[in-house]
Scaffold this motif. Structure first.
Motif, PDB file in Angstrom:
ATOM      1  N   LEU A 352      41.420  29.463  34.155  1.00  0.00           N
ATOM      2  CA  LEU A 352      41.628  28.036  34.382  1.00  0.00           C
ATOM      3  C   LEU A 352      43.111  27.732  34.597  1.00  0.00           C
ATOM      4  O   LEU A 352      43.489  27.025  35.536  1.00  0.00           O
ATOM      5  CB  LEU A 352      41.091  27.237  33.200  1.00  0.00           C
ATOM      6  CG  LEU A 352      41.135  25.706  33.325  1.00  0.00           C
ATOM      7  CD1 LEU A 352      39.942  25.077  32.643  1.00  0.00           C
ATOM      8  CD2 LEU A 352      42.417  25.152  32.718  1.00  0.00           C
ATOM      9  N   TYR A 353      43.969  28.297  33.731  1.00  0.00           N
ATOM     10  CA  TYR A 353      45.407  28.033  33.855  1.00  0.00           C
ATOM     11  C   TYR A 353      45.983  28.688  35.108  1.00  0.00           C
ATOM     12  O   TYR A 353      46.904  28.154  35.734  1.00  0.00           O
ATOM     13  CB  TYR A 353      46.147  28.517  32.610  1.00  0.00           C
ATOM     14  CG  TYR A 353      45.916  27.625  31.407  1.00  0.00           C
ATOM     15  CD1 TYR A 353      46.210  26.268  31.453  1.00  0.00           C
ATOM     16  CD2 TYR A 353      45.383  28.135  30.220  1.00  0.00           C
ATOM     17  CE1 TYR A 353      45.992  25.449  30.363  1.00  0.00           C
ATOM     18  CE2 TYR A 353      45.156  27.321  29.119  1.00  0.00           C
ATOM     19  CZ  TYR A 353      45.462  25.975  29.196  1.00  0.00           C
ATOM     20  OH  TYR A 353      45.239  25.162  28.116  1.00  0.00           O
ATOM     21  N   GLU A 354      45.447  29.850  35.494  1.00  0.00           N
ATOM     22  CA  GLU A 354      45.903  30.468  36.737  1.00  0.00           C
ATOM     23  C   GLU A 354      45.586  29.560  37.918  1.00  0.00           C
ATOM     24  O   GLU A 354      46.418  29.380  38.815  1.00  0.00           O
ATOM     25  CB  GLU A 354      45.229  31.829  36.926  1.00  0.00           C
ATOM     26  CG  GLU A 354      45.697  32.535  38.187  1.00  0.00           C
ATOM     27  CD  GLU A 354      45.003  33.861  38.420  1.00  0.00           C
ATOM     28  OE1 GLU A 354      45.204  34.437  39.506  1.00  0.00           O
ATOM     29  OE2 GLU A 354      44.246  34.317  37.533  1.00  0.00           O
ATOM     30  N   GLY A 355      44.394  28.977  37.903  1.00  0.00           N
ATOM     31  CA  GLY A 355      44.024  28.063  38.966  1.00  0.00           C
ATOM     32  C   GLY A 355      44.915  26.835  39.022  1.00  0.00           C
ATOM     33  O   GLY A 355      45.146  26.273  40.096  1.00  0.00           O
ATOM     34  N   ARG A 356      45.432  26.428  37.878  1.00  0.00           N
ATOM     35  CA  ARG A 356      46.334  25.275  37.833  1.00  0.00           C
ATOM     36  C   ARG A 356      47.769  25.639  38.187  1.00  0.00           C
ATOM     37  O   ARG A 356      48.639  24.769  38.263  1.00  0.00           O
ATOM     38  CB  ARG A 356      46.322  24.658  36.433  1.00  0.00           C
ATOM     39  CG  ARG A 356      45.017  23.971  36.053  1.00  0.00           C
ATOM     40  CD  ARG A 356      45.155  23.377  34.664  1.00  0.00           C
ATOM     41  NE  ARG A 356      43.978  22.603  34.282  1.00  0.00           N
ATOM     42  CZ  ARG A 356      43.850  21.959  33.120  1.00  0.00           C
ATOM     43  NH1 ARG A 356      44.839  21.993  32.244  1.00  0.00           N
ATOM     44  NH2 ARG A 356      42.755  21.281  32.838  1.00  0.00           N
ATOM     45  N   GLY A 357      48.052  26.938  38.323  1.00  0.00           N
ATOM     46  CA  GLY A 357      49.416  27.365  38.610  1.00  0.00           C
ATOM     47  C   GLY A 357      50.288  27.485  37.387  1.00  0.00           C
ATOM     48  O   GLY A 357      51.511  27.573  37.494  1.00  0.00           O
ATOM     49  N   ASP A 358      49.688  27.505  36.191  1.00  0.00           N
ATOM     50  CA  ASP A 358      50.443  27.644  34.946  1.00  0.00           C
ATOM     51  C   ASP A 358      50.548  29.130  34.622  1.00  0.00           C
ATOM     52  O   ASP A 358      49.741  29.693  33.883  1.00  0.00           O
ATOM     53  CB  ASP A 358      49.735  26.884  33.822  1.00  0.00           C
ATOM     54  CG  ASP A 358      50.597  26.751  32.570  1.00  0.00           C
ATOM     55  OD1 ASP A 358      51.470  27.607  32.366  1.00  0.00           O
ATOM     56  OD2 ASP A 358      50.384  25.790  31.815  1.00  0.00           O
ATOM     57  N   LEU A 359      51.548  29.792  35.204  1.00  0.00           N
ATOM     58  CA  LEU A 359      51.681  31.242  35.104  1.00  0.00           C
ATOM     59  C   LEU A 359      51.862  31.691  33.662  1.00  0.00           C
ATOM     60  O   LEU A 359      51.245  32.670  33.223  1.00  0.00           O
ATOM     61  CB  LEU A 359      52.859  31.705  35.963  1.00  0.00           C
ATOM     62  CG  LEU A 359      53.171  33.200  35.938  1.00  0.00           C
ATOM     63  CD1 LEU A 359      52.010  34.003  36.487  1.00  0.00           C
ATOM     64  CD2 LEU A 359      54.453  33.485  36.724  1.00  0.00           C
ATOM     65  N   GLN A 360      52.706  31.001  32.896  1.00  0.00           N
ATOM     66  CA  GLN A 360      53.003  31.429  31.537  1.00  0.00           C
ATOM     67  C   GLN A 360      51.751  31.421  30.668  1.00  0.00           C
ATOM     68  O   GLN A 360      51.463  32.394  29.957  1.00  0.00           O
ATOM     69  CB  GLN A 360      54.074  30.509  30.938  1.00  0.00           C
ATOM     70  CG  GLN A 360      54.456  30.841  29.508  1.00  0.00           C
ATOM     71  CD  GLN A 360      55.247  32.128  29.389  1.00  0.00           C
ATOM     72  OE1 GLN A 360      55.748  32.647  30.383  1.00  0.00           O
ATOM     73  NE2 GLN A 360      55.337  32.666  28.188  1.00  0.00           N
ATOM     74  N   ARG A 361      50.962  30.356  30.718  1.00  0.00           N
ATOM     75  CA  ARG A 361      49.763  30.303  29.883  1.00  0.00           C
ATOM     76  C   ARG A 361      48.699  31.274  30.389  1.00  0.00           C
ATOM     77  O   ARG A 361      47.972  31.865  29.588  1.00  0.00           O
ATOM     78  CB  ARG A 361      49.212  28.871  29.848  1.00  0.00           C
ATOM     79  CG  ARG A 361      50.093  27.922  29.066  1.00  0.00           C
ATOM     80  CD  ARG A 361      49.386  26.611  28.760  1.00  0.00           C
ATOM     81  NE  ARG A 361      50.286  25.672  28.107  1.00  0.00           N
ATOM     82  CZ  ARG A 361      49.925  24.496  27.635  1.00  0.00           C
ATOM     83  NH1 ARG A 361      48.674  24.094  27.749  1.00  0.00           N
ATOM     84  NH2 ARG A 361      50.800  23.699  27.047  1.00  0.00           N
ATOM     85  N   ALA A 362      48.599  31.430  31.693  1.00  0.00           N
ATOM     86  CA  ALA A 362      47.627  32.381  32.236  1.00  0.00           C
ATOM     87  C   ALA A 362      47.950  33.793  31.759  1.00  0.00           C
ATOM     88  O   ALA A 362      47.050  34.535  31.311  1.00  0.00           O
ATOM     89  CB  ALA A 362      47.631  32.323  33.757  1.00  0.00           C
ATOM     90  N   LEU A 363      49.207  34.181  31.816  1.00  0.00           N
ATOM     91  CA  LEU A 363      49.608  35.500  31.337  1.00  0.00           C
ATOM     92  C   LEU A 363      49.305  35.665  29.853  1.00  0.00           C
ATOM     93  O   LEU A 363      48.812  36.715  29.419  1.00  0.00           O
ATOM     94  CB  LEU A 363      51.102  35.716  31.593  1.00  0.00           C
ATOM     95  CG  LEU A 363      51.518  35.969  33.048  1.00  0.00           C
ATOM     96  CD1 LEU A 363      53.035  35.862  33.191  1.00  0.00           C
ATOM     97  CD2 LEU A 363      51.041  37.331  33.518  1.00  0.00           C
ATOM     98  N   ALA A 364      49.601  34.624  29.071  1.00  0.00           N
ATOM     99  CA  ALA A 364      49.381  34.706  27.625  1.00  0.00           C
ATOM    100  C   ALA A 364      47.907  34.914  27.297  1.00  0.00           C
ATOM    101  O   ALA A 364      47.550  35.742  26.444  1.00  0.00           O
ATOM    102  CB  ALA A 364      49.904  33.438  26.955  1.00  0.00           C
ATOM    103  N   HIS A 365      47.016  34.185  27.959  1.00  0.00           N
ATOM    104  CA  HIS A 365      45.587  34.306  27.655  1.00  0.00           C
ATOM    105  C   HIS A 365      45.004  35.613  28.199  1.00  0.00           C
ATOM    106  O   HIS A 365      44.142  36.221  27.544  1.00  0.00           O
ATOM    107  CB  HIS A 365      44.832  33.098  28.197  1.00  0.00           C
ATOM    108  CG  HIS A 365      45.020  31.859  27.377  1.00  0.00           C
ATOM    109  ND1 HIS A 365      44.523  31.731  26.104  1.00  0.00           N
ATOM    110  CD2 HIS A 365      45.677  30.698  27.633  1.00  0.00           C
ATOM    111  CE1 HIS A 365      44.838  30.539  25.620  1.00  0.00           C
ATOM    112  NE2 HIS A 365      45.543  29.897  26.531  1.00  0.00           N
ATOM    113  N   TYR A 366      45.428  36.045  29.371  1.00  0.00           N
ATOM    114  CA  TYR A 366      44.961  37.349  29.861  1.00  0.00           C
ATOM    115  C   TYR A 366      45.397  38.457  28.906  1.00  0.00           C
ATOM    116  O   TYR A 366      44.629  39.383  28.614  1.00  0.00           O
ATOM    117  CB  TYR A 366      45.516  37.631  31.257  1.00  0.00           C
ATOM    118  CG  TYR A 366      44.733  36.992  32.385  1.00  0.00           C
ATOM    119  CD1 TYR A 366      43.347  37.118  32.466  1.00  0.00           C
ATOM    120  CD2 TYR A 366      45.387  36.276  33.390  1.00  0.00           C
ATOM    121  CE1 TYR A 366      42.628  36.538  33.505  1.00  0.00           C
ATOM    122  CE2 TYR A 366      44.684  35.698  34.440  1.00  0.00           C
ATOM    123  CZ  TYR A 366      43.309  35.827  34.485  1.00  0.00           C
ATOM    124  OH  TYR A 366      42.604  35.254  35.505  1.00  0.00           O
TER     125      TYR A 366
END
Length: 683
Positions: A352-366
């Motif tokens: 979801l965060y990757e789709g929003r362009g929130d790289l930092q949160r996407a990396l953290a959750h992955y």
């Protein structure tokens, strides 16, 4: 932009207003900077809302979060916070951010415009609160922004910082040394025995005996989050002896016990909600709906907040858990939920965060999901942009989190890690990463990748002026490329030309430039052309060329400022040296100071060290010999700390030369330096 981060958080009804904190925080108007420092759960934010916001008319507020480790995002929030004081504040800074390329070079001019606006438009007094600033203090770019803001803070603006730890910022240390920093610490925030008694009676409706107050004060040491949890326990019929017998230690142990008592008493629906949303930094209804496959998360969040279940409304329908309660929930969920379910939840949030362009949160959750291939995929997608824009710490932190078994498969990440260290003047570390990357590229049979590594190795020695070693790696790069890859060969030939220039072999340098131009004609001029003109005594032409390059970098989105530090090749450093040879002391000093700032902004100690060398030349030319000596010694010391022996030559030569001049001045002569130090070492 989340607008609710720019307003003070709502304070719970059961909040005791304490006179001594009123008296402490009214002193904010007498200090340029106030630091409210204490560990988690001591009520820093509550104290600021209750005792500060009610005493001043003009308050700007920014609640900082861990995910905002990007200096541009931080600056955007900062500007929008002060615009609530006056809408014209920061207009020019925002325009500059919108029009310029998002590189760290633009941070300083943006902040300059903002400070000027504050000085002109902000009422006196205005209070700017940066709450939870500890979340981003370790980001060098943000620390630089804060240093400049504090150093040039307008007289009518008072900065109040809420943080869990001390501020390792030079401007703050200077304020502390001159007693211009107001510090409100854990001792000030903790509840006294008298305050505990009043809190429980007036706000919680529980009358305690003197013995009970003394026992609570002894066990909790006045820690407000523990006091709140004791209140919850007493409400449920638990006695103090029972609490202490089960959990005799205050702090985290008490928190864990009471959190479990609270959690276990919740209905299954609430427990499931807590378990499956606790990994979120901010709980938004649509994100919670996704994770739980439900449609009424907004109502559930309101219910949790109303019930006092350690959930705080952040505004605009968003909520967050109390951090310590969240830690408990995460620990609990990781034990209770199946590993696959926990991983799936993290991966859903990441997508979801990757789709929003929130790289930092996407990396953290992955990463939390154990999906390291997804982390690698995002780094490979965005790594070049991160490097080009100078977001080095973000790149470094995520590459360092990858296990070696993963990194071995992706030599490009190893190469980028070396590029980060080289840009940060960590030259020995850079060579280590380049060696690892070379092995990976050899295994893959990737000749172009190997040339990147050899070019990186060569640039370590070009940066530190070691021509023989640089030539070895550049020749290896040329050999491995053969006649293929003209764009990469062009870069290598230009670097060979630079290396010949460093060695004083100007004919060979010009021959290499001609070979490069034959491969890719029509390329623009850069610092190499400037240095060739400088080396051959064409000073005026070199200066004109340098000014043209700086102007071009400012105008073009893909100009030279969209990069990491360029070592001794920075334009302002070259201009300072050129002006020194031309006898223009004031201009030389100004460009040296700009070079120092560039080194600090781009996190390059070596650039900063060369800047102090050039500043020493300028000071000596102006007859300010003691200041020149100080600059030279600082430059030499920084070069020694970086283990760059050749970096010391110019500073040592300058110090010796001008020490002799100073002795001449002491004998009554009117001494002015007639030349800089051994500038040709780094020309």
């Amino acid at each position: 932009m989340l607008s609710t981060k720019l307003v003070p958080p709502r304070v719970k009804l059961q909040c005791l207003r304490r006179k001594r904190l009123d008296e402490l925080l009214i002193q904010v108007a007498d200090y340029p900077v106030t630091l409210v420092q204490a560990e988690a759960g001591y009520g820093k934010s509550t104290a600021l809302v209750t005792h500060l916001c009610t005493q001043f008319d003009h308050i700007a507020w920014y609640s900082v979060e861990t995910g905002e480790r990007d200096a541009f995002l931080f600056l955007h929030y900062l500007i929008h916070a002060v615009q609530r004081i006056h809408p014209r504040i920061g207009e020019r800074s925002l325009r500059l951010l919108e029009e310029a390329e998002m590189t760290h070079a633009v941070l300083h001019p943006c902040l300059t415009l903002l400070i000027n606006d504050l000085a002109e438009l902000a009422p006196d007094p205005t209070v700017l609160v940066l709450d939870d600033l500890h979340a981003v203090l370790d980001v060098p770019e943000i620390a630089t922004v804060l240093h400049l803001l504090i150093r040039y803070l307008p007289a009518g603006l008072h900065l109040v910082i809420g943080s869990r730890r001390a501020l390792e910022i030079d401007a703050v240390k200077r304020l502390q040394a001159t007693f211009d920093l107001l510090v409100i610490g854990k001792k000030d925030l903790t509840f006294t025995r008298e305050e505990i008694a009043v809190l429980f009676e007036a706000e919680y409706g529980i009358l305690l005996s003197a013995e009970q107050v003394a026992e609570i004060q002894e066990q909790t040491e006045g820690w407000i989050i523990a006091l709140q949890m004791i209140w919850k326990g007493l409400e449920r019929g638990m006695g103090l002896p029972e609490l202490w017998q089960t959990q005799p230690e205050a702090g985290r142990a008490l928190l864990s016990y009471l959190a479990e008592e609270v959690f276990d008493r919740q209905p299954p629906e609430v427990q499931a909600f807590l378990e499956r949303t606790c990994m979120l930094q901010t709980m938004e209804p649509d994100v919670c709906n996704l994770l739980l496959g439900r449609a009424n998360s907004a109502e559930m969040l309101r219910q949790l907040e109303r019930s006092g279940l350690f959930v705080t409304e952040a505004g605009d329908g968003h909520y967050r858990y109390h951090r310590l309660f969240q830690k408990f929930l995460v620990t609990h969920a990781e034990k209770k939920l199946e590993a696959a379910e926990w991983s799936d939840l993290q991966e859903m949030a990441a997508a979801l965060y990757e789709g929003r362009g929130d790289l930092q949160r996407a990396l953290a959750h992955y990463s939390a999901a154990g999906k390291m291939q997804a982390v690698v995929r995002l780094l490979l997608m965005h790594g070049e942009d991160l490097l080009v824009s100078g977001r080095l710490e973000l790149m470094k932190s995520w590459i360092d989190k990858l296990p070696s078994s993963v990194l071995e498969q992706y030599p490009k990440l190893l190469f980028w890690r070396g590029e980060v260290d080289r840009a940060l003047s960590r030259f020995h570390e850079a060579a280590h990463w380049y060696t690892l990357a070379e092995g990976g590229y050899i295994q893959k049979g990737d000749r172009l990748g190997r040339s990147y590594v050899y070019r990186g190795q060569a640039q370590v020695y070009l940066d530190t002026i070691q021509p023989l070693k640089a030539n070895y790696w550049l020749q290896k790069a040329v050999q491995i490329l053969g006649g293929d890859y003209p764009a990469e060969t062009f870069q290598i030939l230009r670097l060979l030309a630079e290396n010949h220039t460093n060695s004083g072999q100007l004919r060979e340098a010009e021959a290499m430039i001609r070979r490069a131009d034959e491969l890719m004609p029509g390329q623009g001029r850069d610092e190499l052309d400037v240095r060739l003109h400088l080396r051959t005594g064409r000073l005026r032409q070199a200066k004109e060329m340098t000014l043209e390059i700086i102007d071009k970098e400012r105008r073009e989105a893909d100009g030279g400022q969209n990069r990491v530090a360029k070592s001794h090749r920075e334009m302002h450093l070259l201009l300072s040296l050129i002006d020194a040879f031309l006898g223009e002391a004031d201009s030389s000093r100004w460009h040296a100071e700009q070079g120092i700032r560039t080194g600090q902004t781009l996190q390059s100690p070596f650039v900063e060290a060369v800047g102090y060398m050039r500043l020493g030349h300028a000071m000596a030319m102006a007859g300010r010999l003691e200041e020149a000596e100080t600059c030279y010694h600082r430059s030499v010391k920084m070069s020694e700390e970086l283990c760059v022996e050749r970096g010391k030559v110019e500073g040592v030569d300058g110090a010796v030369h001008h020490h002799r001049a100073a002795r001449g001045a002491g004998a009554g002569a009117d001494v002015r330096a007639d030349r800089p130090g051994a500038g040709s070492e780094r020309a």
